[in-house]
Scaffold this active site. Structure first.
Site, PDB file in Angstrom:
ATOM      1  N   GLU A   1       0.835  -1.211   0.000  1.00 51.30           N
ATOM      2  CA  GLU A   1       0.000   0.000   0.000  1.00 51.30           C
ATOM      3  C   GLU A   1       0.866   1.256   0.000  1.00 51.30           C
ATOM      4  O   GLU A   1       2.036   1.218   0.385  1.00 51.30           O
ATOM      5  CB  GLU A   1      -0.895   0.008   1.255  1.00 51.30           C
ATOM      6  CG  GLU A   1      -2.361  -0.259   0.965  1.00 51.30           C
ATOM      7  CD  GLU A   1      -3.076   0.878   0.230  1.00 51.30           C
ATOM      8  OE1 GLU A   1      -2.465   1.588  -0.580  1.00 51.30           O
ATOM      9  OE2 GLU A   1      -4.279   1.043   0.486  1.00 51.30           O
ATOM     10  N   ASP A   2       0.269   2.351  -0.403  1.00 52.00           N
ATOM     11  CA  ASP A   2       0.987   3.625  -0.368  1.00 52.00           C
ATOM     12  C   ASP A   2       0.941   4.256   1.017  1.00 52.00           C
ATOM     13  O   ASP A   2       1.935   4.713   1.548  1.00 52.00           O
ATOM     14  CB  ASP A   2       0.424   4.604  -1.414  1.00 52.00           C
ATOM     15  CG  ASP A   2      -1.097   4.773  -1.335  1.00 52.00           C
ATOM     16  OD1 ASP A   2      -1.758   4.104  -0.512  1.00 52.00           O
ATOM     17  OD2 ASP A   2      -1.630   5.585  -2.118  1.00 52.00           O
TER      18      ASP A   2
ATOM     19  N   ASP B   1      -4.376   5.457   6.327  1.00 49.63           N
ATOM     20  CA  ASP B   1      -4.988   6.625   6.960  1.00 49.63           C
ATOM     21  C   ASP B   1      -5.976   6.116   8.022  1.00 49.63           C
ATOM     22  O   ASP B   1      -5.605   5.866   9.163  1.00 49.63           O
ATOM     23  CB  ASP B   1      -5.645   7.479   5.881  1.00 49.63           C
ATOM     24  CG  ASP B   1      -6.231   8.771   6.412  1.00 49.63           C
ATOM     25  OD1 ASP B   1      -6.122   9.027   7.624  1.00 49.63           O
ATOM     26  OD2 ASP B   1      -6.795   9.537   5.619  1.00 49.63           O
TER      27      ASP B   1
ATOM     28  N   PHE C   1      -2.006  15.915   4.663  1.00 47.19           N
ATOM     29  CA  PHE C   1      -2.271  15.320   3.359  1.00 47.19           C
ATOM     30  C   PHE C   1      -1.017  15.430   2.508  1.00 47.19           C
ATOM     31  O   PHE C   1      -0.506  16.521   2.272  1.00 47.19           O
ATOM     32  CB  PHE C   1      -3.464  15.980   2.670  1.00 47.19           C
ATOM     33  CG  PHE C   1      -4.049  15.098   1.608  1.00 47.19           C
ATOM     34  CD1 PHE C   1      -4.976  14.118   1.934  1.00 47.19           C
ATOM     35  CD2 PHE C   1      -3.643  15.220   0.293  1.00 47.19           C
ATOM     36  CE1 PHE C   1      -5.493  13.270   0.960  1.00 47.19           C
ATOM     37  CE2 PHE C   1      -4.156  14.374  -0.695  1.00 47.19           C
ATOM     38  CZ  PHE C   1      -5.081  13.405  -0.354  1.00 47.19           C
TER      39      PHE C   1
ATOM     40  N   ARG D   1       0.913  12.707  -8.660  1.00 48.14           N
ATOM     41  CA  ARG D   1       1.401  11.335  -8.475  1.00 48.14           C
ATOM     42  C   ARG D   1       2.841  11.207  -8.928  1.00 48.14           C
ATOM     43  O   ARG D   1       3.617  10.437  -8.371  1.00 48.14           O
ATOM     44  CB  ARG D   1       0.565  10.352  -9.299  1.00 48.14           C
ATOM     45  CG  ARG D   1      -0.794  10.055  -8.727  1.00 48.14           C
ATOM     46  CD  ARG D   1      -1.381   8.818  -9.411  1.00 48.14           C
ATOM     47  NE  ARG D   1      -2.818   8.748  -9.276  1.00 48.14           N
ATOM     48  CZ  ARG D   1      -3.460   8.286  -8.198  1.00 48.14           C
ATOM     49  NH1 ARG D   1      -2.775   7.856  -7.167  1.00 48.14           N
ATOM     50  NH2 ARG D   1      -4.773   8.262  -8.154  1.00 48.14           N
TER      51      ARG D   1
END
Ligand code: IMP
Ligand code: MG
Length: 183
Positions: free
Chosen positions: A103-104, A107, A156, A169
């Site tokens: 996963e990136d 959260d 964020f 990205r």
């Protein structure tokens, strides 16, 4: 068409390209030590994890299989909708296989929880979770990821695969988005 620029939107650089590469190399070595003799299936969670995934695969010194899954919980904004949707499933059967979910960022932890449940129902030999970033303060401590690149605060971030409304990205670094952009 609206054009956004990093000069406008990025508050500061959190991890440089060089810092990212050094950490990914360590993570690749750890995974190789843990599962290198098992020919693990590395699952990329599209699209955010794509840059991390490719770099991580390159840093694994063992046979691997590559597969891709796409889920969505964010829509176009900076807040999770709270509902995870499966958009593209794996191409291959993972029954009896050692699976690594890549996963990136974690959260709320909902996406990873969803994927773990989805895969557990397919009887893999094992499931290991890895995320490049972890907003540790944003989810229950029980939602623990096995391997994490960096723990970050409740900000964020964009770049290295992570987007804001599909922008940024392809930044080579991780940057903090100015809160004005999404507030
Ligand atoms: P979770 O389900 O709330 O853990 O959210 C996980 C997903 O939300 C990640 O895979 C990202 O795609 C996205 N996400 C969460 N935080 C950020 C962020 O700071 N920047 C970009 N995407 C994020
Ligand atoms: Mg993601």
């Amino acid at each position: 068409m609206l054009i956004r620029t990093p000069e406008q939107d990025i508050e500061r650089v959190l991890y440089t390209e060089k810092a990212i590469a050094a950490r990914v190399e360590q993570l690749g070595a750890e995974l190789t030590a843990k599962l290198g003799d098992q020919r693990p299936v590395l699952v990329c969670v599209l699209k955010g994890a794509s840059f991390f995934y490719i770099d991580l695969c390159r840093c694994m010194n063992c046979p691997i299989d590559m597969d891709f899954i796409a889920v969505s919980s964010y829509g176009a904004g900076a807040r999770s909708t709270g509902v995870v949707r499966l958009i593209k499933d794996l191409d291959n059967n993972i029954t009896g296989r050692h699976v690594i979910i890549v996963e990136d960022i974690i959260d709320s932890g909902l996406t990873m929880q969803y994927l773990k449940q989805l895969f557990a129902a397919r009887d893999p030999a094992s499931v290991t979770t890895i995320s490049f970033l972890d907003k540790a303060g944003c989810h229950d401590a029980s939602l623990k990821t096995d391997l994490v690149g960096f723990e970050i605060g409740n900000e964020f971030v964009v770049g290295y695969g992570l987007d804001y409304a599909n922008y940024y990205r392809n930044l080579p670094y991780i940057g903090v988005l100015r809160p004005e952009c999404y507030n």
